[in-house]
Scaffold this motif. Sequence first.
Motif, PDB file in Angstrom:
ATOM      1  N   ILE A  50      -7.256   8.797  -6.106  1.00 48.61           N
ATOM      2  CA  ILE A  50      -6.230   9.145  -5.121  1.00 48.61           C
ATOM      3  C   ILE A  50      -5.585  10.468  -5.507  1.00 48.61           C
ATOM      4  CG2 ILE A  50      -4.085   8.384  -4.009  1.00 48.61           C
ATOM      5  CD1 ILE A  50      -6.572   6.598  -3.443  1.00 48.61           C
ATOM      6  N   SER A  51      -5.276  10.640  -6.803  1.00 47.62           N
ATOM      7  CA  SER A  51      -4.773  11.927  -7.296  1.00 47.62           C
ATOM      8  C   SER A  51      -5.197  12.106  -8.746  1.00 47.62           C
ATOM      9  CB  SER A  51      -3.256  12.036  -7.142  1.00 47.62           C
ATOM     10  OG  SER A  51      -2.593  11.115  -7.954  1.00 47.62           O
ATOM     11  N   ARG A 118      -5.821   5.853  -9.250  1.00 49.59           N
ATOM     12  CA  ARG A 118      -7.151   5.422  -8.827  1.00 49.59           C
ATOM     13  C   ARG A 118      -7.018   4.118  -8.052  1.00 49.59           C
ATOM     14  NH1 ARG A 118     -11.992   5.268 -13.309  1.00 49.59           N
ATOM     15  NH2 ARG A 118     -11.705   7.531 -13.206  1.00 49.59           N
ATOM     16  N   GLN A 119      -7.809   3.982  -7.001  1.00 48.66           N
ATOM     17  CA  GLN A 119      -7.878   2.722  -6.264  1.00 48.66           C
ATOM     18  C   GLN A 119      -9.177   2.037  -6.634  1.00 48.66           C
ATOM     19  OE1 GLN A 119      -7.869   2.984  -1.935  1.00 48.66           O
ATOM     20  NE2 GLN A 119      -6.459   1.270  -1.875  1.00 48.66           N
ATOM     21  N   GLU A 147      -4.306  -0.488  -6.979  1.00 48.63           N
ATOM     22  CA  GLU A 147      -3.981   0.921  -7.141  1.00 48.63           C
ATOM     23  C   GLU A 147      -3.347   1.045  -8.516  1.00 48.63           C
ATOM     24  OE1 GLU A 147      -2.573   3.427  -3.861  1.00 48.63           O
ATOM     25  OE2 GLU A 147      -0.878   3.887  -5.186  1.00 48.63           O
TER      26      GLU A 147
END
Length: 164
Positions: A50-51, A118-119, A147
Amino acid sequence: QAFVLCCSCLQPPPVAPLVMRFSVWAALAALAAAGDWQAINGVKTTFQTISDGAGQGGLVEKGDTVTVHAKGTVQQTGKTFWSTKDPGQRPFTYTAGVGGVITGWDQGCLGMKQGEVRQLSIPAAEGYGERGFPAWGIPAGGDLTFEIEVLDIKKAKVQYSDAL
């Protein structure tokens, strides 16, 4: 009741029930997003970043003590069963890669950097299995989404090896 999507506009026929329209569009959205998910060697759990993190403290490796924020959701119901950001909760600390948490989480967090989010998509067999975890609202055979945000990595003092 079956129906065919119109090829020119990708709209279901106007007589299709609203539930079917939602299901079709949800499936199409899932297929479109599927390209972002990455496989993890040796398990069926997948992840998407996700980032990116800052990378301070190195990567999460087997034996490291890792502190994370985590939010767990049952895929079949969309129900969140745990979040470290809920009132009264705090970040969770565990030892990576040694089986202290469910397999999907344990393997899915390896290689993360500090600050990374992170997912994880975790099949039931790598989560709570066929028994589920009813006390938390996780049904038998429930697939999970977590998540995970890595807050801190304390490197293991002893280097772990998979070779015996």
